[in-house]
Design a protein around this motif. Structure first.
Motif, PDB file in Angstrom:
ATOM      1  N   PHE A  74      53.280  59.374 -68.090  1.00  0.00           N
ATOM      2  CA  PHE A  74      52.157  60.296 -67.656  1.00  0.00           C
ATOM      3  C   PHE A  74      52.808  61.271 -66.980  1.00  0.00           C
ATOM      4  O   PHE A  74      54.024  61.408 -66.620  1.00  0.00           O
ATOM      5  N   THR A  75      51.959  62.538 -66.676  1.00  0.00           N
ATOM      6  CA  THR A  75      52.325  63.620 -66.148  1.00  0.00           C
ATOM      7  C   THR A  75      51.836  63.786 -64.784  1.00  0.00           C
ATOM      8  O   THR A  75      50.635  63.532 -64.446  1.00  0.00           O
ATOM      9  N   GLY A  80      42.168  62.833 -62.116  1.00  0.00           N
ATOM     10  CA  GLY A  80      42.827  61.907 -62.859  1.00  0.00           C
ATOM     11  C   GLY A  80      42.625  60.485 -62.172  1.00  0.00           C
ATOM     12  O   GLY A  80      41.743  60.503 -61.306  1.00  0.00           O
ATOM     13  N   GLU A  81      42.919  59.440 -63.005  1.00  0.00           N
ATOM     14  CA  GLU A  81      42.546  58.068 -62.294  1.00  0.00           C
ATOM     15  C   GLU A  81      43.895  57.496 -62.058  1.00  0.00           C
ATOM     16  O   GLU A  81      44.623  56.953 -63.149  1.00  0.00           O
ATOM     17  N   PRO A  82      44.130  57.207 -60.837  1.00  0.00           N
ATOM     18  CA  PRO A  82      44.996  56.173 -60.471  1.00  0.00           C
ATOM     19  C   PRO A  82      45.201  54.847 -60.808  1.00  0.00           C
ATOM     20  O   PRO A  82      44.056  54.297 -60.936  1.00  0.00           O
ATOM     21  N   LYS A 112      46.184  55.805 -64.955  1.00  0.00           N
ATOM     22  CA  LYS A 112      45.453  55.414 -66.089  1.00  0.00           C
ATOM     23  C   LYS A 112      45.307  56.666 -66.988  1.00  0.00           C
ATOM     24  O   LYS A 112      44.759  56.329 -68.243  1.00  0.00           O
ATOM     25  N   SER A 113      44.994  57.771 -66.338  1.00  0.00           N
ATOM     26  CA  SER A 113      44.832  59.071 -67.280  1.00  0.00           C
ATOM     27  C   SER A 113      46.286  59.504 -67.364  1.00  0.00           C
ATOM     28  O   SER A 113      47.186  59.418 -66.757  1.00  0.00           O
ATOM     29  N   PRO A 114      46.496  60.310 -68.533  1.00  0.00           N
ATOM     30  CA  PRO A 114      47.615  61.088 -69.052  1.00  0.00           C
ATOM     31  C   PRO A 114      48.121  62.182 -68.057  1.00  0.00           C
ATOM     32  O   PRO A 114      49.330  62.591 -67.989  1.00  0.00           O
TER      33      PRO A 114
END
Ligand code: FES
Length: 87
Positions: A1-2, A51-53, A79-81
């Motif tokens: 992920f970024t 985003g979602e950690p 959990k998110s890109p």
């Protein structure tokens, strides 16, 4: 992920599998305060702007984890890109 660093003109880094956000930042010369690196001390807590950690620490309350507004970057992933951090 970024990970995107909002306060550093949106600089972006890829967190490779097996790496943490903290390790990735330190390797790229971004200094951060940390201590335990195991999600127990709370030193590396960082605000999440987008985003979602994927929370893996022992510090944050369930409410804080659910709010996705903050995370411990020494151990928690995403959990998110894409995660935008207040760094
Ligand atoms: Fe201790 Fe991240 S360095 S919780």
């Amino acid at each position: 992920f970024t990970v995107v660093l909002a306060r550093r003109s949106g600089q972006e880094f890829t967190v490779e599998p097996g790496m943490t956000i903290l390790e990735t930042l330190l390797q790229n010369g971004i200094s951060r305060n940390y201590s335990c690196t195991q999600g127990v001390c709370g030193t590396c807590e960082t605000k999440v702007l987008e985003g979602e950690p994927d929370h893996r620490d022992w510090v944050l309350s369930d409410e804080k984890k659910a709010s996705n507004s903050t995370m411990l970057i020494c151990c928690s992933l995403s959990k998110s890109p894409r995660l935008v951090l207040d760094i």
